[in-house]
Enzyme design. Structure first.
Site, mmCIF file in Angstrom:
data_model
loop_
_atom_site.group_PDB
_atom_site.id
_atom_site.type_symbol
_atom_site.label_atom_id
_atom_site.label_comp_id
_atom_site.label_asym_id
_atom_site.label_seq_id
_atom_site.Cartn_x
_atom_site.Cartn_y
_atom_site.Cartn_z
ATOM 1 N N ASP A 24 9.340 -96.906 -54.454
ATOM 2 C CA ASP A 24 8.542 -95.790 -53.916
ATOM 3 C C ASP A 24 7.271 -96.307 -53.238
ATOM 4 O OD1 ASP A 24 8.134 -93.138 -53.370
ATOM 5 O OD2 ASP A 24 7.357 -92.613 -55.344
ATOM 6 N N GLY A 27 6.185 -94.811 -47.441
ATOM 7 C CA GLY A 27 5.486 -93.933 -46.499
ATOM 8 C C GLY A 27 3.982 -94.091 -46.611
ATOM 9 N N ASN A 72 16.678 -86.608 -50.616
ATOM 10 C CA ASN A 72 16.006 -87.188 -49.448
ATOM 11 C C ASN A 72 16.503 -86.622 -48.107
ATOM 12 O OD1 ASN A 72 15.580 -90.453 -51.035
ATOM 13 N ND2 ASN A 72 14.081 -88.809 -50.794
ATOM 14 N N ARG A 75 14.089 -84.633 -45.819
ATOM 15 C CA ARG A 75 13.061 -85.258 -44.968
ATOM 16 C C ARG A 75 13.363 -84.989 -43.490
ATOM 17 N NH1 ARG A 75 10.841 -90.651 -47.857
ATOM 18 N NH2 ARG A 75 10.789 -89.780 -49.962
HETATM 19 C C1 IPE Z 1 12.768 -91.234 -55.160
HETATM 20 O O1 IPE Z 1 11.611 -91.265 -54.425
HETATM 21 C C2 IPE Z 1 13.944 -91.588 -54.295
HETATM 22 C C3 IPE Z 1 14.033 -92.978 -53.849
HETATM 23 C C4 IPE Z 1 13.206 -93.942 -54.146
HETATM 24 C C5 IPE Z 1 15.175 -93.297 -53.018
HETATM 25 P P1 IPE Z 1 11.006 -89.934 -53.749
HETATM 26 O O2 IPE Z 1 9.754 -90.352 -53.064
HETATM 27 O O3 IPE Z 1 12.048 -89.301 -52.903
HETATM 28 O O4 IPE Z 1 10.719 -88.993 -55.004
HETATM 29 P P2 IPE Z 1 9.671 -87.816 -55.193
HETATM 30 O O5 IPE Z 1 9.938 -86.810 -54.104
HETATM 31 O O6 IPE Z 1 8.308 -88.399 -55.067
HETATM 32 O O7 IPE Z 1 9.921 -87.299 -56.571
HETATM 33 C C1 IPE Z 2 10.524 -94.589 -50.929
HETATM 34 O O1 IPE Z 2 9.321 -94.461 -50.247
HETATM 35 C C2 IPE Z 2 11.706 -94.736 -50.002
HETATM 36 C C3 IPE Z 2 12.646 -93.603 -50.024
HETATM 37 C C4 IPE Z 2 12.531 -92.534 -50.759
HETATM 38 C C5 IPE Z 2 13.796 -93.700 -49.151
HETATM 39 P P1 IPE Z 2 8.791 -93.041 -49.780
HETATM 40 O O2 IPE Z 2 9.281 -92.783 -48.394
HETATM 41 O O3 IPE Z 2 9.116 -92.000 -50.787
HETATM 42 O O4 IPE Z 2 7.229 -93.301 -49.743
HETATM 43 P P2 IPE Z 2 6.075 -92.268 -50.131
HETATM 44 O O5 IPE Z 2 6.345 -91.794 -51.525
HETATM 45 O O6 IPE Z 2 6.138 -91.160 -49.131
HETATM 46 O O7 IPE Z 2 4.827 -93.067 -50.020
HETATM 47 MG MG MG Z 3 8.126 -91.267 -52.419
#
Ligand code: IPE
Ligand code: IPE
Ligand code: MG
Length: 252
Positions: A24, A27, A72, A75
Site C-alpha cells: 500500500d 498513490g 480496486n 478506481r
Molecule cells: C488494498 O489496498 C489492495 C491492494 C494492496 C491491492 P487499498 O489501498 O485498495 O485498500 P483500502 O481502500 O485503503 O482499504
Molecule cells: C497500493 O497502493 C496499490 C494498489 C492498491 C493496486 P495505492 O494505490 O492504494 O496507494 P494509496 O493508498 O492511494 O497511497
Molecule cells: Mg491504498
C-alpha cells in the site's frame, strides 16, 4: 526462540514459512512527489523485485502479494488500465528471473475476469514455472476474501447437491476442512505473518480465513520505498512474538 510452541498444525515451528504483504501507499508516494499515481505503481514494481529476491534468500516457502483487489475496479478507468498494463509487462519481464531463482508463480483470485492479455501472460508464466522447486510467489489478482469464501461455499454446496459429499453427515471440523480445500490455493502453507505498508491498519478484505492466527506487522514505509531491511524488520518483529494458538505456552 519465543514463539516455538504448539502451533495447532503439529509442527511447533518457529521459523517463518509464509509471509503475505498488502502493498500500500503507491498513490501517496507519487502524489507527495507531484507525480501521477501510476508512477507510484511503476516504482512499486522495483519493490516487488527486491522483496521477492530477498524473501527467497530468507528461505520462505511462500510470499503472497496483494496486487489487485476485487474493490480496486472502483478506481478511475485510466488507473485500472495502467495497472493492468504494468501487470502484464511484469508477468512477461519476470520470467527469466523466476526461472533462474527457481521460483514458482501462482495466483489467487477471480483471475478469469482479468483482461485477456493479463490472463494469458499469467497463465503462461504459471505454466512455465510450475515445476520450479524454490519459493512460491503467489499474486492475489482480482482477489477478495469474501468472494473467495463465497466461491468455496458454492463449490461445497454443488458437491453436496451432486452427491459427492454428504454435508448432513459431516462434523463441523469436516466442513471446515472441506471449505479450506475449496479456497483458491488448496494446501496453501499456513500464513505466519501479514505485512501492510504505508501505516494502514486494515485487512481490506485480504486473507480473512487464512489470517485467523496470523501475526500482523504494520510498516510506516510506502510500498515504492519498501526494501530488504524493511522485510528484515518485519521478520524480526515476528520472531519476537509469542504464538500459543489459544493454548498455553507451557503446561502448568
Ligand atoms: C488494498 O489496498 C489492495 C491492494 C494492496 C491491492 P487499498 O489501498 O485498495 O485498500 P483500502 O481502500 O485503503 O482499504
Ligand atoms: C497500493 O497502493 C496499490 C494498489 C492498491 C493496486 P495505492 O494505490 O492504494 O496507494 P494509496 O493508498 O492511494 O497511497
Ligand atoms: Mg491504498
Amino acid at each position: 526462540m519465543r514463539n516455538g510452541t504448539t502451533d495447532g498444525q503439529g509442527t511447533g515451528a518457529c521459523a517463518v514459512r509464509h509471509i503475505a504483504i498488502i502493498m500500500d501507499g503507491n498513490g501517496r508516494w507519487a502524489e507527495a512527489r507531484g507525480l501521477e499515481r501510476i508512477k507510484g505503481h511503476e516504482s512499486g514494481v522495483e519493490s516487488v523485485r527486491a522483496v521477492t529476491r530477498h524473501a527467497a534468500k530468507l528461505g520462505l516457502e511462500q510470499l503472497t502479494l496483494f496486487a489487485f483487489s476485487t474493490e480496486n475496479w472502483k478506481r478511475p478507468e485510466h488507473e485500472v488500465a495502467c495497472l493492468m498494463e504494468l501487470l502484464e509487462r511484469y508477468l512477461v519481464d519476470e520470467r527469466d528471473e523466476l526461472m533462474e531463482s527457481s521460483i514458482r508463480l501462482r495466483s489467487i483470485g477471480r483471475t478469469e475476469h482479468l483482461p485477456d492479455a493479463v490472463r494469458d501472460a499469467l497463465h503462461a508464466t504459471e505454466t512455465l514455472t510450475a515445476d520450479n522447486g524454490g519459493m512460491t510467489l503467489c499474486l492475489a489478482l482480482n482477489y477478495g476474501s469474501r468472494t473467495e469464501l463465497a466461491d468455496a461455499a458454492r463449490k461445497l454446496a454443488a458437491d453436496g447437491a451432486a452427491g459427492r459429499i454428504d454435508l448432513e453427515a459431516m462434523t463441523p471440523e469436516d466442513v471446515e476442512r472441506a471449505l479450506g480445500e475449496r479456497l483458491y490455493q488448496p494446501g496453501m502453507p499456513p500464513l505466519d505473518l501479514l505485512v501492510r505498508t504505508a501505516g494502514e491498519q486494515r485487512l481490506s478484505n485480504f486473507l480473512l480465513w487464512q489470517m485467523s492466527y496470523g501475526e500482523f506487522h504494520v510498516s510506516p514505509v510506502e510500498w515504492p520505498e519498501f526494501r530488504e531491511p524493511d522485510l528484515d524488520r518485519a521478520v524480526e518483529d515476528y520472531a519476537s512474538r509469542t504464538r500459543s494458538f489459544g493454548g498455553l505456552l507451557q503446561a502448568r
